[in-house]
Design an enzyme around this catalytic site. Structure first.
Site, short mmCIF file in Angstrom:
data_model
loop_
_atom_site.label_atom_id
_atom_site.label_comp_id
_atom_site.label_asym_id
_atom_site.label_seq_id
_atom_site.Cartn_x
_atom_site.Cartn_y
_atom_site.Cartn_z
N THR A 36 0.80 -1.22 0.00
CA THR A 36 0.00 0.00 0.00
C THR A 36 0.84 1.27 0.00
OG1 THR A 36 -0.14 0.12 2.41
CG2 THR A 36 -1.80 -1.21 1.29
N ASP A 37 0.13 2.37 -0.29
CA ASP A 37 0.75 3.69 -0.18
C ASP A 37 0.48 4.24 1.22
OD1 ASP A 37 -1.90 4.57 -0.19
OD2 ASP A 37 -1.82 5.31 -2.26
N ALA A 38 0.80 5.48 1.44
CA ALA A 38 0.64 6.09 2.78
C ALA A 38 -0.82 6.14 3.24
CB ALA A 38 1.24 7.49 2.78
#
Length: 160
Positions: A36-38
């Site tokens: 995932t991203d942030a």
């Protein structure tokens, strides 16, 4: 003995490769933090990784070792083209199901469709169409071994 010390029985290890039913390969994967991203949403390129793993497990289920195919016959598979349609995001901890089937095949190329969905509710997340070409050690197109063409034909029974 704790869970960490419990060996995985061989029969259970086979479950990691998913299953083939009615000409479609089905495999589950979990979305981990690293995917995932942030914001906790799966980074777009990681759907390609999920799809690649599914295709690798198909070969494993069919008894094909990619390492042995390369070492013994000088053959490998390479992605020639990939088109992805993103439908909605997957998020951290989601359980995904990836379904894969063959839509076309020539002597050197296989076209596969892959559908990634949320395993909990079945909602579509991403759809892929991938062309895989068999290549030799020099990177030139090579004939797919007969044992594999028969196996890939088994995955062509899915009606879209």
């Amino acid at each position: 003995m704790s869970n960490a010390e419990t060996p995985v029985p061989a029969d259970d290890a086979a479950l990691l490769s998913g299953r083939i039913a009615d000409g479609v390969h089905h495999i589950h994967t979990r979305v981990y933090y690293e995917d995932t991203d942030a914001a906790g949403i799966v980074y777009y390129a990681n759907y390609l990784c999920f799809a690649e793993r599914a295709r690798t497990e198909i070969l494993r289920l069919l008894g094909v070792s990619q390492a042995r195919l390369s070492a013994e016959r000088g053959l490998a598979f390479a992605v020639r083209r990939c088109a992805v349609t993103y439908r909605r995001p997957a998020r951290l901890d989601d359980l995904l199901i990836i379904r894969t089937w063959v839509t076309a095949m020539t002597r050197v190329q296989v076209t596969m469709r892959q559908a990634i969905a949320d395993a909990a509710d079945g909602r579509a997340i991403a759809d892929l169409e991938v062309q895989i070409v068999c290549i030799d050690d020099d990177g030139r197109p090579a004939r797919i071994p007969r044992t594999l063409t028969g196996a890939f034909t088994h995955l062509m029974t899915h009606a879209e």
